[in-house]
Design an enzyme around this catalytic site. Sequence first.
Site, mmCIF file in Angstrom:
data_model
loop_
_atom_site.group_PDB
_atom_site.id
_atom_site.type_symbol
_atom_site.label_atom_id
_atom_site.label_comp_id
_atom_site.label_asym_id
_atom_site.label_seq_id
_atom_site.Cartn_x
_atom_site.Cartn_y
_atom_site.Cartn_z
ATOM 1 N N ASP A 32 0.872 -1.188 0.000
ATOM 2 C CA ASP A 32 0.000 0.000 0.000
ATOM 3 C C ASP A 32 0.896 1.221 0.000
ATOM 4 O OD1 ASP A 32 -1.869 2.105 0.937
ATOM 5 O OD2 ASP A 32 -3.226 0.432 1.362
ATOM 6 N N SER A 125 -17.313 -3.009 -8.705
ATOM 7 C CA SER A 125 -18.389 -2.221 -8.099
ATOM 8 C C SER A 125 -19.681 -2.439 -8.872
ATOM 9 C CB SER A 125 -17.992 -0.747 -8.169
ATOM 10 O OG SER A 125 -19.091 0.084 -7.911
ATOM 11 N N TYR A 150 -14.501 7.251 -12.296
ATOM 12 C CA TYR A 150 -14.162 6.180 -11.347
ATOM 13 C C TYR A 150 -14.833 4.871 -11.792
ATOM 14 C CZ TYR A 150 -14.880 3.124 -7.372
ATOM 15 O OH TYR A 150 -14.971 2.009 -6.573
ATOM 16 N N LYS A 154 -13.412 0.952 -13.287
ATOM 17 C CA LYS A 154 -13.780 -0.394 -12.812
ATOM 18 C C LYS A 154 -14.241 -1.256 -13.995
ATOM 19 C CE LYS A 154 -12.834 0.075 -8.534
ATOM 20 N NZ LYS A 154 -11.702 -0.654 -7.970
HETATM 21 P P1 NAD Z 1 -9.548 2.887 0.573
HETATM 22 O O1 NAD Z 1 -9.169 4.178 -0.075
HETATM 23 O O2 NAD Z 1 -9.794 2.895 2.036
HETATM 24 O O3 NAD Z 1 -8.427 1.776 0.238
HETATM 25 C C1 NAD Z 1 -7.657 1.810 -0.937
HETATM 26 C C2 NAD Z 1 -6.194 1.651 -0.512
HETATM 27 O O4 NAD Z 1 -5.366 1.658 -1.676
HETATM 28 C C3 NAD Z 1 -5.690 2.805 0.382
HETATM 29 O O5 NAD Z 1 -5.068 2.257 1.527
HETATM 30 C C4 NAD Z 1 -4.688 3.560 -0.495
HETATM 31 O O6 NAD Z 1 -3.645 4.121 0.281
HETATM 32 C C5 NAD Z 1 -4.223 2.462 -1.427
HETATM 33 N N1 NAD Z 1 -3.737 2.924 -2.747
HETATM 34 C C6 NAD Z 1 -4.321 3.804 -3.588
HETATM 35 N N2 NAD Z 1 -3.591 3.915 -4.729
HETATM 36 C C7 NAD Z 1 -2.528 3.064 -4.599
HETATM 37 C C8 NAD Z 1 -1.442 2.719 -5.424
HETATM 38 N N3 NAD Z 1 -1.273 3.283 -6.620
HETATM 39 N N4 NAD Z 1 -0.556 1.814 -4.970
HETATM 40 C C9 NAD Z 1 -0.690 1.236 -3.743
HETATM 41 N N5 NAD Z 1 -1.706 1.530 -2.911
HETATM 42 C C10 NAD Z 1 -2.617 2.421 -3.340
HETATM 43 O O7 NAD Z 1 -10.812 2.335 -0.211
HETATM 44 P P2 NAD Z 1 -11.786 1.109 0.135
HETATM 45 O O8 NAD Z 1 -13.125 1.683 0.428
HETATM 46 O O9 NAD Z 1 -11.154 0.203 1.094
HETATM 47 O O10 NAD Z 1 -11.884 0.436 -1.301
HETATM 48 C C11 NAD Z 1 -11.054 -0.643 -1.684
HETATM 49 C C12 NAD Z 1 -11.358 -1.022 -3.124
HETATM 50 O O11 NAD Z 1 -12.738 -1.349 -3.243
HETATM 51 C C13 NAD Z 1 -11.085 0.093 -4.128
HETATM 52 O O12 NAD Z 1 -10.564 -0.485 -5.312
HETATM 53 C C14 NAD Z 1 -12.467 0.656 -4.386
HETATM 54 O O13 NAD Z 1 -12.562 1.261 -5.639
HETATM 55 C C15 NAD Z 1 -13.318 -0.604 -4.298
HETATM 56 N N6 NAD Z 1 -14.727 -0.318 -3.983
HETATM 57 C C16 NAD Z 1 -15.028 0.413 -2.863
HETATM 58 C C17 NAD Z 1 -16.350 0.713 -2.588
HETATM 59 C C18 NAD Z 1 -16.720 1.552 -1.380
HETATM 60 O O14 NAD Z 1 -17.833 2.073 -1.343
HETATM 61 N N7 NAD Z 1 -15.850 1.697 -0.371
HETATM 62 C C19 NAD Z 1 -17.370 0.257 -3.435
HETATM 63 C C20 NAD Z 1 -17.029 -0.506 -4.563
HETATM 64 C C21 NAD Z 1 -15.694 -0.790 -4.816
HETATM 65 N N1 UFG Z 2 -26.545 10.333 0.009
HETATM 66 C C1 UFG Z 2 -27.146 11.412 0.631
HETATM 67 N N2 UFG Z 2 -26.346 12.295 1.289
HETATM 68 C C2 UFG Z 2 -24.996 12.157 1.372
HETATM 69 C C3 UFG Z 2 -24.391 11.045 0.732
HETATM 70 C C4 UFG Z 2 -25.202 10.162 0.048
HETATM 71 O O1 UFG Z 2 -28.362 11.575 0.584
HETATM 72 O O2 UFG Z 2 -24.326 13.008 1.986
HETATM 73 C C5 UFG Z 2 -27.401 9.352 -0.671
HETATM 74 C C6 UFG Z 2 -27.111 9.186 -2.151
HETATM 75 O O3 UFG Z 2 -27.843 10.138 -2.890
HETATM 76 C C7 UFG Z 2 -27.535 7.740 -2.383
HETATM 77 C C8 UFG Z 2 -27.209 7.047 -1.056
HETATM 78 O O4 UFG Z 2 -27.129 8.084 -0.082
HETATM 79 O O5 UFG Z 2 -28.919 7.669 -2.575
HETATM 80 C C9 UFG Z 2 -25.885 6.301 -1.078
HETATM 81 O O6 UFG Z 2 -24.861 7.184 -1.517
HETATM 82 P P1 UFG Z 2 -23.311 6.824 -1.387
HETATM 83 O O7 UFG Z 2 -22.544 8.015 -1.907
HETATM 84 O O8 UFG Z 2 -23.016 6.364 -0.003
HETATM 85 O O9 UFG Z 2 -23.159 5.567 -2.313
HETATM 86 P P2 UFG Z 2 -23.439 5.444 -3.881
HETATM 87 O O10 UFG Z 2 -24.445 4.368 -4.031
HETATM 88 O O11 UFG Z 2 -23.695 6.729 -4.550
HETATM 89 O O12 UFG Z 2 -21.977 5.061 -4.310
HETATM 90 C C10 UFG Z 2 -21.634 3.777 -4.545
HETATM 91 C C11 UFG Z 2 -20.147 3.494 -4.209
HETATM 92 C C12 UFG Z 2 -19.248 4.062 -5.262
HETATM 93 C C13 UFG Z 2 -19.770 3.790 -6.670
HETATM 94 C C14 UFG Z 2 -21.158 4.352 -6.782
HETATM 95 C C15 UFG Z 2 -21.715 4.282 -8.179
HETATM 96 O O13 UFG Z 2 -19.791 4.032 -2.953
HETATM 97 O O14 UFG Z 2 -17.988 3.430 -5.117
HETATM 98 O O15 UFG Z 2 -21.958 3.604 -5.896
HETATM 99 O O16 UFG Z 2 -23.082 4.421 -8.205
HETATM 100 F F1 UFG Z 2 -19.035 4.341 -7.642
#
Ligand code: NAD
Ligand code: UFG
Length: 339
Positions: A32, A125, A150, A154
Amino acid sequence: MANILVTGGAGYIGSHTCLELLEAGHDVVVLDNLSNSSEESLKRVQELTGKSLKFIQGDIRDPHDLDQAFATHKIDAVIHFAGLKAVGESQKIPLSYFDHNIAGSIQLTQAMERAGVFNLVFSSSATVYDEANISPLDETMPTGMPSNNYGYTKLIVEQLLQKLAIADPRWSIALLRYFNPVGAHKSGRIGEDPQGIPNNLMPYVTQVAVGRREKLSIYGDDYDTIDGTGVRDYIHVVDLANAHLCALNNRLNAKGCRAWNIGTGNGCSVLEVKNTFEKVNGVAVAYEIAPRRSGDVATSFANNARAVTELGWTAKYTLEDMLADSWNWQKQNPTGYQS
Ligand code: NAD
Ligand code: UFG
């Protein structure tokens, strides 16, 4: 037991997955660059499990860092979390997203090939699905063109990995399509620690409850949903972490590339989340109704039958558990890992 390289393992989902891997008896190597996390999460994972992991501060875009990780540790499989994930930011600095998420994934798979490691679990995602699909979303439904850069990264990485597995039968790749990860480990020692103003609902709710933000803006109350607010499939991060272990097991005994939805199958509205959070935790969350957020869909939730039948995975935690655990983490760590 296997030796697993976890890219992005210090982050939110990565740290919870490292904990479950260690608990299950696997060896863990984290790579990381700490661009969105701190090593403190990994210290706490080791405290909680009483087991140690190896940490390499390095970048997936750097072949030298990757080659060194594979040369120093005999890796059996890779779980790939590293990348950038802020939807709004991806519209402002698309090249960084293409670089970290797409170029970084290509560098990683090239290094894996050089090292002779062909088992990969990739963080995808639900955003890859075409917005015209009607929930529950299943893996046979068409993917679309995500409305933000973003989501686009994916989709591209999914497609590259699918092509790779077709071209080279040595590969075994799991694409896990996460719905909305929330919650934290029961201990409250590790959790989600977003930098700056949270984009996502759950950290925003907990930061209002703890007094760091004045009020939650609910983005739209005129959607065609149960109460007009957006509906999503919230999934406990520990259930999500365990899906990675199930996917690893599946991939260590199979070839090819396959996608699985990781969600509970239940849709909850923003108002339901806010009201349940208040009820479960006994704290108030001030809010206002604000205009719709650009790019949001009304409803998104999973059909998770494929993960249940093929991976032997189930979501064990309820919405109440997710909201209690999110609050437990935030209360104990009001300013995240800096507390
Ligand atoms: P996060 O930001 O907490 O974790 C990502 C980690 O990757 C961080 O620790 C960051 O320091 C590291 N990182 C970023 N770029 C890097 C690089 N070039 N080299 C090495 N390390 C690097 O995010 P998360 O919520 O834990 O998400 C993890 C994965 O899941 C991501 O790929 C994200 O896109 C995917 N994802 C997250 C969500 C969500 O809502 N959290 C939803 C769908 C998919
Ligand atoms: N929302 C609010 N207020 C806020 C934040 C979110 O009302 O301050 C609502 C949004 O409109 C949505 C719901 O809460 O209806 C969930 O929103 P999030 O931002 O928590 O999550 P999303 O579903 O928008 O996002 C997720 C993932 C992303 C992905 C995205 C694509 O977190 O990684 O779906 O749709 F890219």
